[in-house]
Design a protein around this motif. Structure first.
Motif, PDB file in Angstrom:
ATOM      1  N   ASP A 152       0.816  -1.217   0.000  1.00  0.00           N
ATOM      2  CA  ASP A 152       0.000   0.000   0.000  1.00  0.00           C
ATOM      3  C   ASP A 152       0.850   1.269   0.000  1.00  0.00           C
ATOM      4  N   ASN A 153       1.990   1.228   0.664  1.00  0.00           N
ATOM      5  CA  ASN A 153       2.863   2.406   0.710  1.00  0.00           C
ATOM      6  C   ASN A 153       3.400   2.760  -0.668  1.00  0.00           C
ATOM      7  N   ILE A 154       3.687   1.730  -1.457  1.00  0.00           N
ATOM      8  CA  ILE A 154       4.176   1.965  -2.814  1.00  0.00           C
ATOM      9  C   ILE A 154       3.059   2.526  -3.685  1.00  0.00           C
ATOM     10  N   VAL A 155       1.877   1.945  -3.570  1.00  0.00           N
ATOM     11  CA  VAL A 155       0.734   2.426  -4.351  1.00  0.00           C
ATOM     12  C   VAL A 155       0.456   3.893  -4.048  1.00  0.00           C
ATOM     13  N   GLU A 156       0.574   4.272  -2.783  1.00  0.00           N
ATOM     14  CA  GLU A 156       0.322   5.659  -2.381  1.00  0.00           C
ATOM     15  C   GLU A 156       1.298   6.618  -3.047  1.00  0.00           C
ATOM     16  N   LEU A 157       2.546   6.162  -3.242  1.00  0.00           N
ATOM     17  CA  LEU A 157       3.550   7.011  -3.893  1.00  0.00           C
ATOM     18  C   LEU A 157       3.170   7.346  -5.328  1.00  0.00           C
ATOM     19  N   TYR A 158       2.443   6.426  -5.983  1.00  0.00           N
ATOM     20  CA  TYR A 158       2.102   6.609  -7.389  1.00  0.00           C
ATOM     21  C   TYR A 158       0.720   7.228  -7.576  1.00  0.00           C
ATOM     22  N   LYS A 159       0.054   7.524  -6.478  1.00  0.00           N
ATOM     23  CA  LYS A 159      -1.310   8.029  -6.545  1.00  0.00           C
ATOM     24  C   LYS A 159      -1.377   9.337  -7.330  1.00  0.00           C
ATOM     25  N   ASN A 160      -2.381   9.420  -8.212  1.00  0.00           N
ATOM     26  CA  ASN A 160      -2.623  10.610  -9.034  1.00  0.00           C
ATOM     27  C   ASN A 160      -1.501  10.885 -10.048  1.00  0.00           C
ATOM     28  N   LYS A 161      -0.713   9.855 -10.345  1.00  0.00           N
ATOM     29  CA  LYS A 161       0.332  10.000 -11.350  1.00  0.00           C
ATOM     30  C   LYS A 161       0.115   8.995 -12.472  1.00  0.00           C
ATOM     31  N   LYS A 162       0.444   9.405 -13.670  1.00  0.00           N
ATOM     32  CA  LYS A 162       0.507   8.454 -14.768  1.00  0.00           C
ATOM     33  C   LYS A 162       1.784   7.630 -14.599  1.00  0.00           C
ATOM     34  N   ILE A 163       1.667   6.337 -14.892  1.00  0.00           N
ATOM     35  CA  ILE A 163       2.788   5.428 -14.639  1.00  0.00           C
ATOM     36  C   ILE A 163       3.316   4.866 -15.960  1.00  0.00           C
ATOM     37  N   ILE A 164       4.607   5.059 -16.172  1.00  0.00           N
ATOM     38  CA  ILE A 164       5.313   4.467 -17.301  1.00  0.00           C
ATOM     39  C   ILE A 164       6.170   3.334 -16.745  1.00  0.00           C
ATOM     40  N   VAL A 165       6.128   2.179 -17.390  1.00  0.00           N
ATOM     41  CA  VAL A 165       6.905   1.036 -16.913  1.00  0.00           C
ATOM     42  C   VAL A 165       7.825   0.546 -18.030  1.00  0.00           C
ATOM     43  N   SER A 166       9.082   0.265 -17.653  1.00  0.00           N
ATOM     44  CA  SER A 166      10.038  -0.379 -18.549  1.00  0.00           C
ATOM     45  C   SER A 166      10.579  -1.612 -17.834  1.00  0.00           C
ATOM     46  N   ILE A 167      10.608  -2.734 -18.541  1.00  0.00           N
ATOM     47  CA  ILE A 167      11.094  -3.988 -17.959  1.00  0.00           C
ATOM     48  C   ILE A 167      12.199  -4.542 -18.846  1.00  0.00           C
ATOM     49  N   GLY A 168      13.361  -4.776 -18.254  1.00  0.00           N
ATOM     50  CA  GLY A 168      14.458  -5.346 -19.040  1.00  0.00           C
ATOM     51  C   GLY A 168      15.789  -5.181 -18.334  1.00  0.00           C
ATOM     52  N   ARG A 169      16.768  -5.957 -18.780  1.00  0.00           N
ATOM     53  CA  ARG A 169      18.108  -5.879 -18.212  1.00  0.00           C
ATOM     54  C   ARG A 169      18.705  -4.498 -18.472  1.00  0.00           C
TER      55      ARG A 169
ATOM     56  N   GLU B  20      21.333  -3.088 -19.629  1.00  0.00           N
ATOM     57  CA  GLU B  20      22.518  -3.291 -20.457  1.00  0.00           C
ATOM     58  C   GLU B  20      22.447  -2.349 -21.650  1.00  0.00           C
ATOM     59  N   VAL B  21      23.559  -2.171 -22.327  1.00  0.00           N
ATOM     60  CA  VAL B  21      23.658  -1.188 -23.410  1.00  0.00           C
ATOM     61  C   VAL B  21      22.591  -1.414 -24.464  1.00  0.00           C
ATOM     62  N   GLN B  22      22.380  -2.669 -24.848  1.00  0.00           N
ATOM     63  CA  GLN B  22      21.407  -2.999 -25.894  1.00  0.00           C
ATOM     64  C   GLN B  22      20.013  -2.481 -25.570  1.00  0.00           C
ATOM     65  N   LYS B  23      19.667  -2.470 -24.282  1.00  0.00           N
ATOM     66  CA  LYS B  23      18.303  -2.096 -23.886  1.00  0.00           C
ATOM     67  C   LYS B  23      18.084  -0.586 -23.916  1.00  0.00           C
ATOM     68  N   ASN B  24      19.173   0.189 -23.963  1.00  0.00           N
ATOM     69  CA  ASN B  24      19.117   1.621 -24.287  1.00  0.00           C
ATOM     70  C   ASN B  24      18.276   2.449 -23.307  1.00  0.00           C
ATOM     71  N   HIS B  25      18.428   2.162 -22.009  1.00  0.00           N
ATOM     72  CA  HIS B  25      17.676   2.934 -21.018  1.00  0.00           C
ATOM     73  C   HIS B  25      18.131   4.394 -20.951  1.00  0.00           C
TER      74      HIS B  25
ATOM     75  N   LEU C  64       9.450   0.327 -24.464  1.00  0.00           N
ATOM     76  CA  LEU C  64      10.605  -0.505 -24.820  1.00  0.00           C
ATOM     77  C   LEU C  64      11.581   0.367 -25.611  1.00  0.00           C
ATOM     78  N   PRO C  65      12.701   0.790 -24.992  1.00  0.00           N
ATOM     79  CA  PRO C  65      13.629   1.700 -25.657  1.00  0.00           C
ATOM     80  C   PRO C  65      14.794   1.019 -26.377  1.00  0.00           C
ATOM     81  N   SER C  66      14.728  -0.288 -26.581  1.00  0.00           N
ATOM     82  CA  SER C  66      15.874  -1.082 -27.043  1.00  0.00           C
ATOM     83  C   SER C  66      16.453  -0.603 -28.375  1.00  0.00           C
ATOM     84  N   SER C  67      17.764  -0.799 -28.503  1.00  0.00           N
ATOM     85  CA  SER C  67      18.439  -0.538 -29.777  1.00  0.00           C
ATOM     86  C   SER C  67      18.134  -1.641 -30.775  1.00  0.00           C
ATOM     87  N   PHE C  68      18.013  -2.876 -30.292  1.00  0.00           N
ATOM     88  CA  PHE C  68      17.604  -4.002 -31.137  1.00  0.00           C
ATOM     89  C   PHE C  68      17.092  -5.128 -30.261  1.00  0.00           C
ATOM     90  N   GLU C  69      16.233  -5.940 -30.825  1.00  0.00           N
ATOM     91  CA  GLU C  69      15.686  -7.130 -30.170  1.00  0.00           C
ATOM     92  C   GLU C  69      15.469  -8.188 -31.241  1.00  0.00           C
TER      93      GLU C  69
END
Length: 380
Positions: free
Chosen positions: A193-210, A212-217, A282-287
């Motif tokens: 619940d504490n984590i959910v409260e932090l994101y309250k009233n905000k739009k949430i963008i999620v990126s999932i991946g290692r 590493e350079v290829q993933k281009n974060h 997904l910001p990857s340089s290649f997949e």
């Protein structure tokens, strides 16, 4: 009854690793005509406990005292000792190890299927020059000696044909699967619940991946640095760990992005965070495929991705998501558009069902049967 082995070095958190687990867990339910093994280099892999107890695990136990020579010799021993009729290897290095073992040791009668998860030309360009030259020579020679090569997307398949001169009749495209039952269960797990409260009233963008350079974060963070000037109430959750983490955190601190970016490290269950997302990026340089795109589709998430071959294939250009060029302004604009026009689209999950593990496993079973019975040849 034939003996079939899958081979992947580690079962840590990664796309190819999840694919192997999902297919093996499903195949022992659907195919009762064969015995299935999994060969791993390291028995202490993070995801090993997720594997069905009906799969026999074979540990290569390579101590690296004699490097590659020791590995391919021990692989040869396992193939012969357990009378493996067919081995299906995953990842480029593993494909080469399997191919070398059969080439060098003439008493190995195992049929081999190589599974290529990368667009090889992009992958080769990302590694050191000497290693690149050696691997390129080996790939060009050894891949053509396989009984079949699985490419995980048309993009991977086309690159093997055009850049590596692999004959089309040696190739079959089988997409990576998603386990919809597993994703649904994990996505519904409760977040603190504490984590959910932090994101309250905000739009949430999620990126999932290692990380590493290829993933281009770094591209993603640069786009967030622009986005914050036009869209204030959002947060980017970056799920994953890796060698780039320190550099990425330094960029966040230097540009005062702490209120907009949170690093969640590696998560056993990333899906509960993906479920929260208004937009997946997904910001990857290649997949080679980008299985996380399909997982985001299944959870009906708006998607922003760099305009790479794999994303164009999964998203059918922009039918199921937004594509942008690999520059911060373009990605910032795409994220802004996605956040402003956030809405549910249940057509996305229908598209994702094309990649269900039950369907993809049947394609593996057909391939196995056709290789062990050469009277039939699968086409794609």
């Amino acid at each position: 009854m034939k003996n079939i082995a899958f081979y992947i070095p580690l079962l840590n958190m990664g796309g190819a690793e999840k694919v192997v687990i999902d297919i093996l867990n499903q195949i022992v339910i659907d195919d009762l005509n064969h015995k299935f093994y999994l060969i791993v280099d390291n028995i202490n892999s993070k995801l090993i406990d997720e594997l069905s107890k009906n799969i026999t695990i074979l540990h290569l136990d390579n101590k690296n005292r004699f490097g590659l020579i020791e590995k391919i010799y021990k692989l040869k021993f396992l193939l012969n000792h357990y009378q493996i009729d067919l081995i299906i290897s995953h990842l480029t290095h593993t494909n080469l190890h399997v191919s070398l073992s059969k080439l060098i040791f003439k008493d190995v009668k195992t049929k081999i299927v190589l599974t290529e998860h990368s667009i090889l030309s992009d992958y080769m360009n990302s590694i050191q020059s000497l290693k690149q030259k050696v691997m390129s020579k080996l790939i060009s020679y050894l891949y053509k000696k396989a009984d079949k090569i699985i490419s995980v997307s048309d993009a991977v398949k086309n690159n093997l044909i055009t850049s590596w001169n692999i004959p089309n009749n040696l190739l079959i495209r089988i997409y990576n699967p998603i386990n919809t039952i597993h994703i649904t269960k994990l996505a519904n797990e409760k977040i603190d619940d504490n984590i959910v409260e932090l994101y309250k009233n905000k739009k949430i963008i999620v990126s999932i991946g290692r990380l590493e350079v290829q993933k281009n974060h770094i591209l993603l963070l640069k786009s967030v640095n622009i986005l914050k000037n036009d869209f204030q109430e959002f947060i980017l959750l970056i799920v994953g760990g890796g060698s780039m983490k320190k550099e990425l955190i330094e960029y966040v601190n230097k540009n005062k992005l702490e209120r907009y970016v949170q690093f969640l490290d590696y998560q056993v269950n990333p899906y509960k965070y993906l479920k929260l997302a208004n937009t997946f990026v997904l910001p990857s340089s290649f997949e080679g495929f980008g299985i996380v795109l399909v997982e985001a589709l299944y959870l009906n998430k708006n998607i922003v991705s760099t305009n790479i071959l794999a994303s164009r294939e999964v998203l059918e250009n922009e039918k199921y998501g937004n594509l942008c060029e690999k520059n911060p302004t373009a990605m910032s604009n795409a994220l802004y558009k996605s956040l402003c026009f956030d809405k549910d689209n249940f057509e996305l999950s229908k598209k994702a069902n094309e990649y269900r593990v039950e369907k993809i496993t049947n394609e593996y079973i057909s391939l196995i049967d056709n290789i062990l019975d050469p009277c039939n040849t699968p086409t794609n």
